[in-house]
Design a protein around this motif. Sequence first.
Motif, PDB file in Angstrom:
ATOM      1  N   ARG A  21       0.664  -1.124  -0.053  1.00  0.00           N
ATOM      2  CA  ARG A  21       0.059  -0.088  -0.058  1.00  0.00           C
ATOM      3  C   ARG A  21       0.748   1.171   0.211  1.00  0.00           C
ATOM      4  O   ARG A  21       0.739   2.300  -0.797  1.00  0.00           O
ATOM      5  N   MET A  22       1.978   1.353   0.780  1.00  0.00           N
ATOM      6  CA  MET A  22       2.694   2.473   0.544  1.00  0.00           C
ATOM      7  C   MET A  22       3.467   2.592  -0.558  1.00  0.00           C
ATOM      8  O   MET A  22       3.736   3.727  -1.078  1.00  0.00           O
ATOM      9  N   GLY A  23       3.964   1.368  -1.160  1.00  0.00           N
ATOM     10  CA  GLY A  23       4.390   1.753  -2.689  1.00  0.00           C
ATOM     11  C   GLY A  23       3.488   2.507  -3.491  1.00  0.00           C
ATOM     12  O   GLY A  23       3.856   3.022  -4.255  1.00  0.00           O
ATOM     13  N   ILE A  24       2.372   1.989  -3.534  1.00  0.00           N
ATOM     14  CA  ILE A  24       1.174   2.507  -4.401  1.00  0.00           C
ATOM     15  C   ILE A  24       0.837   4.385  -3.919  1.00  0.00           C
ATOM     16  O   ILE A  24       0.825   5.057  -4.935  1.00  0.00           O
ATOM     17  N   SER A  25       0.854   4.342  -2.516  1.00  0.00           N
ATOM     18  CA  SER A  25       0.843   5.795  -2.052  1.00  0.00           C
ATOM     19  C   SER A  25       2.076   6.545  -2.696  1.00  0.00           C
ATOM     20  O   SER A  25       1.893   7.863  -3.119  1.00  0.00           O
ATOM     21  N   GLN A  26       3.375   6.131  -2.791  1.00  0.00           N
ATOM     22  CA  GLN A  26       4.364   6.864  -3.220  1.00  0.00           C
ATOM     23  C   GLN A  26       4.477   6.987  -4.641  1.00  0.00           C
ATOM     24  O   GLN A  26       4.680   8.016  -5.468  1.00  0.00           O
ATOM     25  N   GLN A  27       3.639   6.018  -5.212  1.00  0.00           N
ATOM     26  CA  GLN A  27       3.427   6.082  -7.039  1.00  0.00           C
ATOM     27  C   GLN A  27       2.512   7.227  -7.154  1.00  0.00           C
ATOM     28  O   GLN A  27       2.658   7.924  -8.137  1.00  0.00           O
ATOM     29  N   GLY A  28       1.524   7.375  -6.342  1.00  0.00           N
ATOM     30  CA  GLY A  28       0.579   8.413  -6.558  1.00  0.00           C
ATOM     31  C   GLY A  28       1.346   9.769  -6.341  1.00  0.00           C
ATOM     32  O   GLY A  28       0.917  10.785  -7.175  1.00  0.00           O
ATOM     33  N   VAL A  29       1.946   9.950  -5.358  1.00  0.00           N
ATOM     34  CA  VAL A  29       2.625  11.055  -4.965  1.00  0.00           C
ATOM     35  C   VAL A  29       3.704  11.614  -6.260  1.00  0.00           C
ATOM     36  O   VAL A  29       3.975  12.670  -6.658  1.00  0.00           O
ATOM     37  N   GLY A  30       4.385  10.434  -6.581  1.00  0.00           N
ATOM     38  CA  GLY A  30       5.382  10.601  -7.702  1.00  0.00           C
ATOM     39  C   GLY A  30       4.509  10.969  -9.196  1.00  0.00           C
ATOM     40  O   GLY A  30       5.040  12.025  -9.888  1.00  0.00           O
ATOM     41  N   ILE A  31       3.561  10.571  -9.292  1.00  0.00           N
ATOM     42  CA  ILE A  31       2.922  10.885 -10.549  1.00  0.00           C
ATOM     43  C   ILE A  31       2.164  12.148 -10.432  1.00  0.00           C
ATOM     44  O   ILE A  31       2.096  13.131 -11.499  1.00  0.00           O
ATOM     45  N   ALA A  32       1.852  12.573  -9.351  1.00  0.00           N
ATOM     46  CA  ALA A  32       1.029  13.969  -8.970  1.00  0.00           C
ATOM     47  C   ALA A  32       2.348  14.895  -9.200  1.00  0.00           C
ATOM     48  O   ALA A  32       1.957  16.073  -9.896  1.00  0.00           O
ATOM     49  N   GLN A  33       3.463  14.692  -8.794  1.00  0.00           N
ATOM     50  CA  GLN A  33       4.461  15.655  -8.831  1.00  0.00           C
ATOM     51  C   GLN A  33       5.047  15.807 -10.405  1.00  0.00           C
ATOM     52  O   GLN A  33       5.308  16.922 -10.871  1.00  0.00           O
ATOM     53  N   ALA A  34       4.813  14.539 -11.115  1.00  0.00           N
ATOM     54  CA  ALA A  34       5.076  14.796 -12.630  1.00  0.00           C
ATOM     55  C   ALA A  34       4.056  15.673 -13.179  1.00  0.00           C
ATOM     56  O   ALA A  34       4.482  16.584 -13.909  1.00  0.00           O
ATOM     57  N   ALA A  35       2.778  15.503 -12.718  1.00  0.00           N
ATOM     58  CA  ALA A  35       1.751  16.277 -13.594  1.00  0.00           C
ATOM     59  C   ALA A  35       1.819  17.515 -13.211  1.00  0.00           C
ATOM     60  O   ALA A  35       1.495  18.548 -13.954  1.00  0.00           O
ATOM     61  N   LYS A  67      -3.170   4.878   0.780  1.00  0.00           N
ATOM     62  CA  LYS A  67      -3.067   4.319  -0.591  1.00  0.00           C
ATOM     63  C   LYS A  67      -4.327   4.810  -1.422  1.00  0.00           C
ATOM     64  O   LYS A  67      -4.438   5.052  -2.483  1.00  0.00           O
ATOM     65  N   PHE A  68      -5.583   4.724  -0.495  1.00  0.00           N
ATOM     66  CA  PHE A  68      -6.708   5.362  -1.015  1.00  0.00           C
ATOM     67  C   PHE A  68      -6.762   6.684  -1.487  1.00  0.00           C
ATOM     68  O   PHE A  68      -6.898   6.998  -2.594  1.00  0.00           O
ATOM     69  N   TYR A  69      -6.292   7.682  -0.758  1.00  0.00           N
ATOM     70  CA  TYR A  69      -6.138   8.912  -0.795  1.00  0.00           C
ATOM     71  C   TYR A  69      -5.209   9.585  -1.772  1.00  0.00           C
ATOM     72  O   TYR A  69      -5.501  10.340  -2.754  1.00  0.00           O
ATOM     73  N   CYS A  70      -4.137   9.077  -1.721  1.00  0.00           N
ATOM     74  CA  CYS A  70      -2.927   9.279  -2.644  1.00  0.00           C
ATOM     75  C   CYS A  70      -3.319   8.728  -4.228  1.00  0.00           C
ATOM     76  O   CYS A  70      -3.003   9.585  -5.134  1.00  0.00           O
ATOM     77  N   SER A  71      -3.662   7.771  -4.208  1.00  0.00           N
ATOM     78  CA  SER A  71      -4.192   7.064  -5.563  1.00  0.00           C
ATOM     79  C   SER A  71      -5.458   8.020  -6.252  1.00  0.00           C
ATOM     80  O   SER A  71      -5.141   8.344  -7.297  1.00  0.00           O
ATOM     81  N   GLU A  72      -6.389   8.114  -5.528  1.00  0.00           N
ATOM     82  CA  GLU A  72      -7.365   8.930  -6.171  1.00  0.00           C
ATOM     83  C   GLU A  72      -6.998  10.385  -6.121  1.00  0.00           C
ATOM     84  O   GLU A  72      -7.488  10.897  -7.303  1.00  0.00           O
ATOM     85  N   SER A  73      -6.101  11.126  -5.504  1.00  0.00           N
ATOM     86  CA  SER A  73      -5.816  12.196  -5.432  1.00  0.00           C
ATOM     87  C   SER A  73      -5.052  12.598  -7.007  1.00  0.00           C
ATOM     88  O   SER A  73      -4.982  13.449  -7.531  1.00  0.00           O
ATOM     89  N   CYS A  74      -3.944  11.450  -7.048  1.00  0.00           N
ATOM     90  CA  CYS A  74      -3.180  11.531  -8.277  1.00  0.00           C
ATOM     91  C   CYS A  74      -3.811  11.422  -9.606  1.00  0.00           C
ATOM     92  O   CYS A  74      -3.345  12.331 -10.542  1.00  0.00           O
ATOM     93  N   VAL A  75      -5.174  10.845  -9.592  1.00  0.00           N
ATOM     94  CA  VAL A  75      -5.941  10.681 -10.903  1.00  0.00           C
ATOM     95  C   VAL A  75      -6.232  12.151 -11.147  1.00  0.00           C
ATOM     96  O   VAL A  75      -6.376  12.931 -12.104  1.00  0.00           O
ATOM     97  N   TRP A 129     -12.475   9.481   2.991  1.00  0.00           N
ATOM     98  CA  TRP A 129     -11.835  10.791   2.381  1.00  0.00           C
ATOM     99  C   TRP A 129     -11.865  11.830   3.303  1.00  0.00           C
ATOM    100  O   TRP A 129     -10.696  12.502   3.513  1.00  0.00           O
ATOM    101  N   ALA A 130     -12.834  12.150   4.158  1.00  0.00           N
ATOM    102  CA  ALA A 130     -12.752  13.102   5.131  1.00  0.00           C
ATOM    103  C   ALA A 130     -11.542  12.896   6.238  1.00  0.00           C
ATOM    104  O   ALA A 130     -11.006  13.842   6.603  1.00  0.00           O
ATOM    105  N   THR A 131     -11.378  11.780   6.574  1.00  0.00           N
ATOM    106  CA  THR A 131     -10.192  11.288   7.616  1.00  0.00           C
ATOM    107  C   THR A 131      -8.944  11.449   6.859  1.00  0.00           C
ATOM    108  O   THR A 131      -8.061  12.116   7.627  1.00  0.00           O
ATOM    109  N   ALA A 132      -8.744  11.215   5.745  1.00  0.00           N
ATOM    110  CA  ALA A 132      -7.615  11.338   5.063  1.00  0.00           C
ATOM    111  C   ALA A 132      -7.198  12.746   4.874  1.00  0.00           C
ATOM    112  O   ALA A 132      -5.960  13.439   5.192  1.00  0.00           O
ATOM    113  N   ARG A 133      -8.266  13.769   4.498  1.00  0.00           N
ATOM    114  CA  ARG A 133      -8.136  15.076   4.423  1.00  0.00           C
ATOM    115  C   ARG A 133      -7.642  16.062   5.883  1.00  0.00           C
ATOM    116  O   ARG A 133      -6.940  16.664   6.024  1.00  0.00           O
TER     117      ARG A 133
END
Length: 586
Positions: free
Chosen positions: A306-320, A410-418, A528-532
């Motif tokens: 799960r942490m790996g996909i969280s990191q992927q989400g942040v990395g893709i967001a930074q690329a975007a 994992k939930f928040y970073c993946s949804e947010s990166c999209v 989602w509210a908890t993540a924020r």
Amino acid sequence: MLQNNYFSDVADLQLHFDHIINWKEIIDSYENGFTDAAKYRAGDERFATAPSSYDEAKEYYKTLLESVGEFAGKEIAPFVAELDREGVRFKDGKVIFPEKLLEIVRKARDAGLQPTGFSRKYGGLGVPWSVRAFFSEILYRVDASVCIAIGCVNLAEIIEKNGSEELKDDWLPRLAAGEFACAMGLTEPDHGSDLPGLRTRATLKEGNTYLLNGTKRFITQGCGTGEIPAILLLLARTGNPGSGARGLSFFLVQSKDIQIAGIEKKMGLHCSPTCEVVLENTPGILIGEEGHGLVKHTMGMLNGARMGISQQGVGIAQAALGEAKKYAAERIQFGKPIETIPAVRKILRRMERETMAMRCLMLEGARAMDLYYFRGEHLKEKGATDRDLKSDVVLKYWERLASILTPISKFYCSESCVKIAGDAVQVHGGAGFTEDYDVSRIYRDARITTIYDGTSQIQVNASIGGITTGMSNHGFLREYIENEWSHFPTEETKLLSDAWDVYQDLMGIHKDLPASEDKEETADEIVWATARLLSGLLFYRSTLRMPEDSRTERLSHVDEYNLDSLGYMEGLRARLKIKAASIQAV
């Protein structure tokens, strides 16, 4: 893609590394009194890179990140568009990779950048989760397919955690040396998230060797990487067909003993082969204990996945974000760069604060992993029993925090990166809908993050119980939040405080909903509210650890983020009140 050092060109990464992260606690947990350095002084060359002080450890970690940042920006970035166009092909039962991808993987191996997940004892880089979080974000920012090809070997860290000494000594040094790729074989054609129903069978042949029969689907890198073969870590049934989760065991299988029936034609990740694997009397080596494959071994590695996909989400967001800012600075409309147009500036600022907040949440998850995982390993090295580990109060605290934060992250970073990748396409306008700019690939690659390694819906299921019980009067999550809050000056946290008040109110309404189906229907919004809330809290905490002369701009981002969160929570509270009233009326 931008061609810079992907570590040093992001000011927020530098802030986290230099000021925000408490490296002393991380180093204490991971380096364990610098015992690896002592082993080197005693003559064991395997520990030659081990630091012997806090300063050396931090410098070692930073050198690695500067190296991977340079590699990502200079050795990978110039070729990702070409690699995406060429992709992998399947011909005559074999997966054919672009030669440039194979060259990049060889260069990463030769530069020693692959084995982040193994200890120094077995030839790994020997770094904590917090460093791996930076490492993965950097590589995922440049290209997810290439990152997977380079880093998939680290899936084998499950062998170091659960394998016999013989198995570890036999396989881990070769994996760390890059002699094998690694794939995880969980999903089957009829069973994705429903792992207890898996049908692949494993029959004992002799000793620790079994014969496996069945089919696995969606197996990333199951074919290996070009001339580099793979090991596959597979779940298979050793119990009777109705034995459920406790009838599953974990096995090591070599790619030379399997058949690749084909690869998927995918929306994104074009250079990452997603294979269908056929097992016909395939030899497999048991990892750990029979019957513990899912309950103990697979579930035990979920935090890391799960942490790996969280990191992927942040990395893709930074690329975007990086591509959007570059385009907006260069694109001239109405006689000026579009970055100066308020509507565009608003999008860019939202993308930036969302990415910064995601990073805070992701790194806190990595911190929790460091403070429970390695403490546990060091206690076991000292002879601690399972009972000792369960009674260790400090270990239990960080384990509980990791168990809560990792699925939320994992939930928040993946949804947010999209969402952020979509914003980047919007900033590019019509050009973003073409294949002429990198945002098209970034947007396509982002979409998988909410699906693999457990869909967003699975992460909600994994999170919601810990959130609802954790927010009880003496719950763990409440304790964690209030403990962090006790260090905050009240004059700077008005918006965060308002969000906290609304959050507690809406949690009470959700708890009082009479039917479990009503609670399940709104569970994703609660998560989602908890993540924020958590991201906003950690985002603000980060400002307390940075130089005073650079806090003002960051505080404005924090306030805007928490204002957005407050608006979302007030809307959710209103919807929950309406739902509760309609139920009572019936």
